[in-house]
Design a protein around this motif. Structure first.
Motif, PDB file in Angstrom:
ATOM      1  N   VAL A 276       2.607  60.015  34.283  1.00  0.00           N
ATOM      2  CA  VAL A 276       3.635  60.983  33.905  1.00  0.00           C
ATOM      3  C   VAL A 276       3.026  62.281  33.400  1.00  0.00           C
ATOM      4  N   ASN A 277       3.844  63.323  33.398  1.00  0.00           N
ATOM      5  CA  ASN A 277       3.442  64.606  32.824  1.00  0.00           C
ATOM      6  C   ASN A 277       3.722  64.657  31.329  1.00  0.00           C
ATOM      7  N   VAL A 278       4.796  63.994  30.909  1.00  0.00           N
ATOM      8  CA  VAL A 278       5.155  63.904  29.489  1.00  0.00           C
ATOM      9  C   VAL A 278       5.659  62.494  29.226  1.00  0.00           C
ATOM     10  N   MET A 279       5.289  61.945  28.069  1.00  0.00           N
ATOM     11  CA  MET A 279       5.704  60.596  27.677  1.00  0.00           C
ATOM     12  C   MET A 279       6.673  60.696  26.516  1.00  0.00           C
ATOM     13  N   VAL A 280       7.740  59.910  26.577  1.00  0.00           N
ATOM     14  CA  VAL A 280       8.730  59.904  25.498  1.00  0.00           C
ATOM     15  C   VAL A 280       8.755  58.536  24.828  1.00  0.00           C
ATOM     16  N   GLU A 281       8.622  58.506  23.517  1.00  0.00           N
ATOM     17  CA  GLU A 281       8.777  57.278  22.726  1.00  0.00           C
ATOM     18  C   GLU A 281      10.206  57.249  22.231  1.00  0.00           C
ATOM     19  N   ALA A 282      10.950  56.209  22.627  1.00  0.00           N
ATOM     20  CA  ALA A 282      12.352  56.098  22.218  1.00  0.00           C
ATOM     21  C   ALA A 282      12.653  54.687  21.731  1.00  0.00           C
ATOM     22  N   PHE A 283      11.693  54.090  21.061  1.00  0.00           N
ATOM     23  CA  PHE A 283      11.870  52.737  20.539  1.00  0.00           C
ATOM     24  C   PHE A 283      12.773  52.736  19.316  1.00  0.00           C
ATOM     25  N   ASP A 284      13.217  51.538  18.946  1.00  0.00           N
ATOM     26  CA  ASP A 284      14.052  51.358  17.758  1.00  0.00           C
ATOM     27  C   ASP A 284      13.210  50.902  16.559  1.00  0.00           C
ATOM     28  N   ARG A 285      12.225  50.037  16.816  1.00  0.00           N
ATOM     29  CA  ARG A 285      11.453  49.448  15.713  1.00  0.00           C
ATOM     30  C   ARG A 285      10.246  50.299  15.351  1.00  0.00           C
ATOM     31  N   ALA A 286       9.969  50.353  14.045  1.00  0.00           N
ATOM     32  CA  ALA A 286       8.857  51.181  13.563  1.00  0.00           C
ATOM     33  C   ALA A 286       7.519  50.665  14.084  1.00  0.00           C
ATOM     34  N   ASP A 287       7.356  49.338  14.165  1.00  0.00           N
ATOM     35  CA  ASP A 287       6.055  48.822  14.609  1.00  0.00           C
ATOM     36  C   ASP A 287       5.810  49.146  16.082  1.00  0.00           C
ATOM     37  N   GLN A 288       6.885  49.218  16.864  1.00  0.00           N
ATOM     38  CA  GLN A 288       6.719  49.613  18.260  1.00  0.00           C
ATOM     39  C   GLN A 288       6.371  51.089  18.376  1.00  0.00           C
ATOM     40  N   LYS A 289       6.934  51.886  17.488  1.00  0.00           N
ATOM     41  CA  LYS A 289       6.581  53.310  17.495  1.00  0.00           C
ATOM     42  C   LYS A 289       5.090  53.478  17.211  1.00  0.00           C
ATOM     43  N   VAL A 290       4.614  52.736  16.219  1.00  0.00           N
ATOM     44  CA  VAL A 290       3.185  52.811  15.898  1.00  0.00           C
ATOM     45  C   VAL A 290       2.363  52.314  17.082  1.00  0.00           C
ATOM     46  N   MET A 291       2.834  51.251  17.729  1.00  0.00           N
ATOM     47  CA  MET A 291       2.095  50.683  18.861  1.00  0.00           C
ATOM     48  C   MET A 291       1.872  51.694  19.957  1.00  0.00           C
ATOM     49  N   ILE A 292       2.933  52.426  20.333  1.00  0.00           N
ATOM     50  CA  ILE A 292       2.770  53.377  21.423  1.00  0.00           C
ATOM     51  C   ILE A 292       1.916  54.563  20.977  1.00  0.00           C
ATOM     52  N   LEU A 293       2.053  54.962  19.730  1.00  0.00           N
ATOM     53  CA  LEU A 293       1.236  56.072  19.246  1.00  0.00           C
ATOM     54  C   LEU A 293      -0.226  55.665  19.194  1.00  0.00           C
ATOM     55  N   GLN A 294      -0.501  54.426  18.786  1.00  0.00           N
ATOM     56  CA  GLN A 294      -1.899  53.989  18.701  1.00  0.00           C
ATOM     57  C   GLN A 294      -2.496  53.714  20.074  1.00  0.00           C
TER      58      GLN A 294
ATOM     59  N   ASP B 101      -4.428  63.328  26.986  1.00  0.00           N
ATOM     60  CA  ASP B 101      -4.091  64.514  27.772  1.00  0.00           C
ATOM     61  C   ASP B 101      -2.602  64.612  28.059  1.00  0.00           C
ATOM     62  N   ILE B 102      -1.868  63.532  27.868  1.00  0.00           N
ATOM     63  CA  ILE B 102      -0.425  63.535  28.155  1.00  0.00           C
ATOM     64  C   ILE B 102       0.338  63.729  26.858  1.00  0.00           C
ATOM     65  N   PRO B 103       1.146  64.779  26.758  1.00  0.00           N
ATOM     66  CA  PRO B 103       1.931  64.988  25.535  1.00  0.00           C
ATOM     67  C   PRO B 103       2.870  63.820  25.298  1.00  0.00           C
ATOM     68  N   LEU B 104       2.991  63.428  24.033  1.00  0.00           N
ATOM     69  CA  LEU B 104       3.868  62.318  23.667  1.00  0.00           C
ATOM     70  C   LEU B 104       4.929  62.849  22.714  1.00  0.00           C
ATOM     71  N   VAL B 105       6.195  62.644  23.075  1.00  0.00           N
ATOM     72  CA  VAL B 105       7.310  63.123  22.256  1.00  0.00           C
ATOM     73  C   VAL B 105       7.973  61.909  21.626  1.00  0.00           C
ATOM     74  N   ALA B 106       7.787  61.738  20.331  1.00  0.00           N
ATOM     75  CA  ALA B 106       8.261  60.558  19.622  1.00  0.00           C
ATOM     76  C   ALA B 106       9.457  60.920  18.736  1.00  0.00           C
ATOM     77  N   ALA B 107       9.977  59.900  18.042  1.00  0.00           N
ATOM     78  CA  ALA B 107      11.113  60.148  17.150  1.00  0.00           C
ATOM     79  C   ALA B 107      10.985  59.286  15.901  1.00  0.00           C
ATOM     80  N   SER B 108      11.357  59.872  14.772  1.00  0.00           N
ATOM     81  CA  SER B 108      11.325  59.122  13.523  1.00  0.00           C
ATOM     82  C   SER B 108      12.270  59.773  12.523  1.00  0.00           C
TER      83      SER B 108
END
Lengths: 88, 268
Positions: B173-191, B199-206
């Protein structure tokens, strides 16, 4: 060595500062640097489990990239400390 | 006479009328719009007029839909968006709304992943319908997206995302979006993803629960290529749940950050 710590959201509120520079022995891990910081019990409870391990929902970003608590730091490193919250 | 017909330049004969144009170009059109107004009677055309001919229930061709969409965008936006692929991890309140916003923008490709099915409690904020209860979210969302823009390429993964499959699924992908519900999953994708593909921008939510101030939802950049939308603090918890308005604000901010990254390569 000197490292810069930057906090976000509730971690920042409990720390009372947005960012700070701390001095530690060369090669101290991220965990070791954070464990040595004294910002009160609530700050500690946000970051650490009762076992002393860093809580798994704490994200550490060292020099721009996500890292682990075991990462050994060097002089001039920057560490961002962020805790994502549930909801989506 | 230079007019625009269905958002494309058209050379109309001098003295042409609206209905004559319809009869010549699209005789089966049952909705005739002249300069934004639906017309019941014939009218003379003038240089610069904008005419839209629609047959109810007919899906525009890919070219026609593209022209219609591109006409609504700032010049240059559509080409960037059309050539891009965006990954969305999690198809709940955030992910489903982000996918729809990007599909309406004419995104080239969406890679969508969620293991879950549509449940009744989802309907308070997620972009599904009551007749989709029990369906896989990947399938339900794909059906909805195809009704909006049938020309978006969709790649669906009805799987639980893990550190092992994240990068193989989303690595193109050109851009990755994190749209999980659980905090541990958010950390998982960020880590995981942010380390494997910095190199791929990641757009998360919290921080988007409840009905508190909408103005505290912002965009915070963390690290080299991570952009977090939300107030960073308001967690979903019993008594302070996720609701459509605030979730929608965050979702559309994420979609807008994606758009800025695709078009301008930056968010500031």
């Amino acid at each position: 060595m000197t490292v810069t710590l930057t906090y976000f959201a509730q971690i920042r509120r409990k720390a009372g500062v947005e960012s700070e520079t701390v001095t530690a022995t060369d090669g101290t891990t991220v965990h070791g640097v954070l464990a040595a910081i004294q910002h009160g019990a609530e700050f500690g409870e946000l970051l650490f489990e009762k076992t002393g391990a860093l809580r798994p929902v704490i994200l550490l970003v060292v020099n721009g990239l996500p890292s682990t608590p075991e990462r050994m730091l060097r002089d001039g490193d920057s560490v961002q400390v962020f805790s994502p919250v549930a909801g989506g | 006479m230079n007019i625009r017909l269905n958002e494309r330049p058209y050379d109309a004969s001098p003295g042409a009328t609206l209905f004559a144009l319809r009869d010549a170009v699209k005789p089966d059109a049952d909705v005739v719009i002249l300069n934004g107004a639906a017309m019941r009677g014939d009218a003379s055309l003038a240089d610069g007029d904008e005419v839209c001919l629609i047959r109810r229930g007919e899906t525009p061709s890919a070219d026609e839909l593209e022209a219609l969409m591109a006409a609504r965008h700032t010049p240059g936006v559509h080409a960037r968006v059309k050539g891009a692929a965006v990954g969305i991890a999690g198809l709940g309140g955030l992910g489903s709304a982000i996918a729809i916003a990007l599909a309406r923008m004419g995104i080239g490709k969406l890679i969508l992943a969620d293991f879950d099915v549509v449940e009744p409690s989802n309907l308070n904020r997620q972009q599904y319908f009551v007749d989709q209860l029990g369906l896989l979210k990947t399938d339900a969302l794909a059906a909805n997206l195809r009704r909006i823009n049938p020309y978006v390429a969709l790649e669906l993964h009805a799987v639980r995302l893990t550190p092992d499959n994240l990068t193989p699924i989303f690595g193109s992908v050109n851009v990755m979006v994190e749209a999980f519900d659980r905090a541990d999953q958010k950390v998982m994708i960020l880590q995981t993803f942010a380390v494997n593909r910095p190199d791929i921008p990641l757009v998360a939510a919290s921080g988007l629960a409840g009905f508190g101030s909408e103005t505290t939802i912002g965009v915070t950049s963390i690290g080299r290529n991570i952009h977090v939308v939300g107030d960073l603090e308001t967690a979903a918890r019993p008594g302070w749940g996720l609701m459509a308005p605030r979730v929608g604000i965050a979702a559309h901010m994420q979609a807008n950050v994606v758009l800025r990254l695709l078009v301008e390569g930056r968010t500031t």
